[in-house]
Motif scaffolding. Sequence first.
Motif, PDB file in Angstrom:
ATOM      1  N   ASN A 154       0.812  -1.092   0.433  1.00 45.96           N
ATOM      2  CA  ASN A 154      -0.434   0.086   0.276  1.00 45.96           C
ATOM      3  C   ASN A 154       0.832   0.977   0.455  1.00 45.96           C
ATOM      4  N   VAL A 155       0.272   2.093  -0.832  1.00 48.07           N
ATOM      5  CA  VAL A 155       1.329   3.669  -0.857  1.00 48.07           C
ATOM      6  C   VAL A 155       0.973   4.505   0.566  1.00 48.07           C
ATOM      7  N   LEU A 156       2.258   4.696   0.847  1.00 48.23           N
ATOM      8  CA  LEU A 156       1.862   5.460   2.441  1.00 48.23           C
ATOM      9  C   LEU A 156       2.504   6.972   2.150  1.00 48.23           C
ATOM     10  N   SER A 157       3.208   7.387   1.243  1.00 44.51           N
ATOM     11  CA  SER A 157       3.481   8.289   0.210  1.00 44.51           C
ATOM     12  C   SER A 157       4.416   8.379  -0.691  1.00 44.51           C
ATOM     13  N   ASP A 158       5.044   9.619  -1.518  1.00 43.98           N
ATOM     14  CA  ASP A 158       5.221   9.554  -2.480  1.00 43.98           C
ATOM     15  C   ASP A 158       6.617   9.158  -2.280  1.00 43.98           C
ATOM     16  N   THR A 159       7.077   8.422  -0.950  1.00 41.81           N
ATOM     17  CA  THR A 159       8.241   8.201  -1.291  1.00 41.81           C
ATOM     18  C   THR A 159       8.433   6.293   0.144  1.00 41.81           C
ATOM     19  N   GLU A 160       6.964   5.967  -0.019  1.00 43.86           N
ATOM     20  CA  GLU A 160       6.955   5.147   1.031  1.00 43.86           C
ATOM     21  C   GLU A 160       6.258   4.404   0.162  1.00 43.86           C
ATOM     22  N   ILE A 161       6.306   3.101   0.861  1.00 39.06           N
ATOM     23  CA  ILE A 161       4.890   2.053   0.830  1.00 39.06           C
ATOM     24  C   ILE A 161       4.944   0.762   1.669  1.00 39.06           C
ATOM     25  N   GLY A 162       3.951   0.187   2.106  1.00 41.05           N
ATOM     26  CA  GLY A 162       4.201  -0.682   3.349  1.00 41.05           C
ATOM     27  C   GLY A 162       3.480  -1.978   2.805  1.00 41.05           C
ATOM     28  N   VAL A 163       4.152  -2.761   2.921  1.00 38.99           N
ATOM     29  CA  VAL A 163       4.511  -4.064   2.726  1.00 38.99           C
ATOM     30  C   VAL A 163       3.897  -5.168   3.478  1.00 38.99           C
ATOM     31  N   SER A 164       2.731  -5.679   4.393  1.00 39.38           N
ATOM     32  CA  SER A 164       2.490  -7.153   4.928  1.00 39.38           C
ATOM     33  C   SER A 164       1.987  -8.319   4.710  1.00 39.38           C
ATOM     34  N   TRP A 165       2.461  -9.419   5.271  1.00 32.93           N
ATOM     35  CA  TRP A 165       1.990 -10.502   5.558  1.00 32.93           C
ATOM     36  C   TRP A 165       1.932 -10.973   6.168  1.00 32.93           C
ATOM     37  N   ILE A 166       1.310 -12.850   5.830  1.00 31.55           N
ATOM     38  CA  ILE A 166       1.262 -13.598   7.049  1.00 31.55           C
ATOM     39  C   ILE A 166       2.185 -14.819   6.833  1.00 31.55           C
ATOM     40  N   HIS A 167       2.679 -15.499   7.961  1.00 32.93           N
ATOM     41  CA  HIS A 167       3.715 -16.345   8.067  1.00 32.93           C
ATOM     42  C   HIS A 167       2.646 -17.692   7.232  1.00 32.93           C
ATOM     43  N   PRO A 168       4.200 -18.568   6.563  1.00 32.33           N
ATOM     44  CA  PRO A 168       3.978 -20.156   6.065  1.00 32.33           C
ATOM     45  C   PRO A 168       2.863 -20.889   5.843  1.00 32.33           C
TER      46      PRO A 168
ATOM     47  N   PRO B 101       8.395 -16.367  16.681  1.00 27.91           N
ATOM     48  CA  PRO B 101       7.173 -17.851  16.689  1.00 27.91           C
ATOM     49  C   PRO B 101       6.524 -17.264  17.789  1.00 27.91           C
ATOM     50  N   GLY B 102       5.167 -17.463  17.356  1.00 19.37           N
ATOM     51  CA  GLY B 102       3.824 -17.318  17.770  1.00 19.37           C
ATOM     52  C   GLY B 102       3.660 -16.031  16.831  1.00 19.37           C
ATOM     53  N   ILE B 103       3.386 -15.043  16.143  1.00 19.63           N
ATOM     54  CA  ILE B 103       3.364 -13.973  15.805  1.00 19.63           C
ATOM     55  C   ILE B 103       2.755 -14.485  14.075  1.00 19.63           C
ATOM     56  N   GLU B 104       1.892 -13.611  13.704  1.00 16.80           N
ATOM     57  CA  GLU B 104       1.358 -14.739  12.206  1.00 16.80           C
ATOM     58  C   GLU B 104       1.436 -13.140  11.210  1.00 16.80           C
ATOM     59  N   GLU B 105       1.241 -11.656  11.856  1.00 13.67           N
ATOM     60  CA  GLU B 105       1.408 -11.016  10.984  1.00 13.67           C
ATOM     61  C   GLU B 105       2.728 -10.071  10.897  1.00 13.67           C
ATOM     62  N   TYR B 106       3.334 -10.052   9.951  1.00 14.20           N
ATOM     63  CA  TYR B 106       3.972  -8.780   9.499  1.00 14.20           C
ATOM     64  C   TYR B 106       4.259  -7.562   8.921  1.00 14.20           C
ATOM     65  N   TYR B 107       5.145  -6.343   9.351  1.00 17.76           N
ATOM     66  CA  TYR B 107       4.886  -5.409   8.358  1.00 17.76           C
ATOM     67  C   TYR B 107       6.125  -4.596   7.918  1.00 17.76           C
ATOM     68  N   PHE B 108       6.758  -4.162   6.788  1.00 21.02           N
ATOM     69  CA  PHE B 108       7.274  -3.157   6.698  1.00 21.02           C
ATOM     70  C   PHE B 108       7.558  -2.572   6.131  1.00 21.02           C
ATOM     71  N   VAL B 109       7.414  -1.404   5.837  1.00 20.51           N
ATOM     72  CA  VAL B 109       7.665   0.059   5.659  1.00 20.51           C
ATOM     73  C   VAL B 109       8.776   0.013   4.620  1.00 20.51           C
ATOM     74  N   VAL B 110       8.904   0.224   3.041  1.00 22.56           N
ATOM     75  CA  VAL B 110       9.752   0.648   2.496  1.00 22.56           C
ATOM     76  C   VAL B 110       9.920   1.934   2.205  1.00 22.56           C
ATOM     77  N   GLU B 111      11.472   2.833   2.243  1.00 23.74           N
ATOM     78  CA  GLU B 111      11.353   4.067   2.353  1.00 23.74           C
ATOM     79  C   GLU B 111      12.686   4.268   1.087  1.00 23.74           C
ATOM     80  N   ASN B 112      12.728   5.826   1.014  1.00 25.11           N
ATOM     81  CA  ASN B 112      13.067   6.358  -0.196  1.00 25.11           C
ATOM     82  C   ASN B 112      13.721   5.891  -0.998  1.00 25.11           C
TER      83      ASN B 112
END
Length: 857
Positions: free
Chosen positions: A655-669, A701-712
């Motif tokens: 998802n687009v967060l700004s003109d230089t950032e996107i957010g990426v999310s996923w669930i564990h395999p 361990p024990g966490i299903e959902e993950y999130y990362f912000v790609v910057e710059n």
Amino acid sequence: QCQPCTHQVTGLIKGQDYSIRVYAYNSQGYSVNPGLPTPRFLSPKTTPDPPGVLNIMPQTDTALEVSFPPSGDDGGAAVTKYKVEWNAMGFFAGMSSMNSDHTSLLYSPYNVQTITLSAEEDDLGGVFRLAFGGHSTGDVSAKSTANGMKLELESLPVVGSTIVTRESISNGFTWAITFLTNCGYLSEYGPIESLRVSSDPAALPHMFVTDTLGTSGSSLMGTGARLVVGGEVSAFKGYEQQTLTTQCATSGGILGGHFALSLEGVRTNDIPFDALASDLKSDLETITSLGTVKVIRRTIEDRINAHQWTIIFMDRLGNVPLLGAHDHLTCSDGSGSPLIFVTEIAQGSLPRMDGPYAGEVELNAQDYADGNDIVHTIGGLMRGMPYHLRVSAWNGASESYGKTQYSTPSIMVPMDRPDPPSSVEMSSIDNATTQISWDAALVKGGAHQITKFKVELAVSSESADPQFEDGAESFFVENTPEVQVIILESSADDMGGTFVVHFMGESSSNINTNSNAAEIKQALEGISTIDSVSVSIFAHTQDSMTSYGQRWVITFTSQKGNFPSILVDTGSAPPSTIATGGTLFGSSSVVKVETISDGGLPANFVTPSVLSPHRMYTSRVLAFNGHNWSAPSTSRNAISPSKIAPSPPREVRVNVLSDTEIGVSWIHPLYSGGDPIAAYRLEWDSDAMFDHSSATVSHIPGIEEYYFVVENLDPLESYFVRVMAYSAQGFSEAEMAVPLLSNMRMIDIVLVETTGSVDLSETFKVQVSTVDGFQRVTNSISVYATSREVEDELNQLGIVGAISVDREDRSTVFDSSNIETNFFDIRYAVALVGDDDITLSVIGDSLGAIIAVVNED
């Protein structure tokens, strides 16, 4: 004087021999000797009753076995023979034309339509398109294969699974399409709308026709080329259909209580006022003379707790008496009485037993032991064709057969043992689990006739063959449910309003965007084409982002098969898989539908995680068609479960967060591969090479959902993103990210005039263009048009995903300062959802002094 003289003797006992003599009489008395008949003795008799039941079952792929008991009432004379008759009740592309009488093709659970393409010469070429349910396919070749036609049809969201056959005709082809899961409710349950065709590249779905004779079109080539759609078979035609309606007499009354139904003196138990279709079916089938019934329920919208059930009599054929209704219903407000009534909407009928595919056989009753069932095999039938059969008995009375008894079930397809599945493969999931997969395509019979598979697993070794008969584990693989998701999304916490769900031609009541699971379930189950569903609600969002929404996961819990998509409707455009505007409000609010998993019979199976990595295993798979198991098909390889790289991450979204950032999310395999997952690798690039940048996120361990912000990021570039999971066994396959939110573009149409010379006559047109050169233009639109009027004109063009329009009037009183004093300033904000390839432009038409400007945000 009588010539001849006759007299009827009544009150006799059927089957009892009687002798009759006749005397003549005149004024001198009776004759000395009587007249004696020939034969001397005769018993009163009628034609015999038919056997009480005619059971049928497949014997081979071209033969059916019939069995029936002797006639229960021989009519007063011994039954000497029986007649079994049959006729084909199905259709395929190669069949010659059958009698068009309404009783010709009955009792099919499927709708069948044909598309016939013909020409006067052998010079057909080019392409055409199909439309169904307001949606149209891409180009279909004039010489398309059956599979090519199937793929195009099933690409439409409104079409489920199909079977397509093709037959060559003189200078053309006929395709027969069997709809395996599409049913509708056009005055009665079963029939669906007709397919439509067009050879005009510019035609919209509502412009397609069932016969192209006399229409224009440039995409199809051939002398006198003509496309014709035929409706060959209507689903459930021939079965008796009755509706049961319960409601309060006034709209404010709240219905409660219970009721009962009866037929021929036999009554059900009490039935709740809001019984599910499946529950009413179970209650009705306690009346044994009914046999099997199919029940559909719909909600009556203008009454509270009011319902209508459609009852289809699947075993009781012909005209069935109306069900009796016993009222124990209540209306809470006391102002109106509860109403319950039964109506016949389709009279049951029996088929004709003549024509090119009909046949009969006479069976000598003396060839069968007294009191035992008569069993006979009818051969020479058409493979894959459903047949209806009936039986009657003969005792010589009236020199004719008696009444007939129809078969149970009403139709049956000749079936042999199905072919075994092919290409059985085994692969490791981890060191205790394997996946077994196979090809379900069969030569004898269709895959749609298979009801389940059986998977067997046995220990094997290099020195000995696997012993499947002794100690093998077996698992049954049966139909999995269809799962679809309704996604509600908005860029701010202000979504509201309502929308309507459409499914196979039927529609729900208004559904509020803040509905809970029970309310959604109630609305969906109020549609006659939906039996029962389960509903789960999840957030549709990512960490650290300003978007709001929900995911309504809909599981079809009782209906089987791969279904058409649910459609949504906000009133701004025809029902589709995506909608905006209309009755939906909020910031960039959109409602859309996606299929999570197709329903139907899987062609793979994951074993329980109980296998040993120190043993070799072999598997085999068998198919079952409801009557016979296939021979087993054994896996090509034997394997020991072993650790492997993990399966890919799931639900990777960006998802687009700004003109230089996107957010990426996923669930564990879903599967770790046997070793713990250590981390996740993200890769992003402006092309699919993925050699630009990457990042690592640790697995917790024990966490299903993950999130990362790609910057710059470069605001002028578009990026691909993918995520992989990592363990000691290596990297998983990469999973490409998909947008979390629908792509919404905002285009402003600004109409400005600064001299004060505007009157009420000015109009404009909007031209919609696509990158492939396709263009369409709206009708003339008044410069004073409302937002809904502009929205309707754009949506009528039918070439974008979804459109909503807002209108803002910035007009002011004109003065000479010329600073923000436009006398006329109307702005239409057009939201385009789901299509990047569209551009809008304004055609002046009759704008006078008004200037039109189009801006895209």
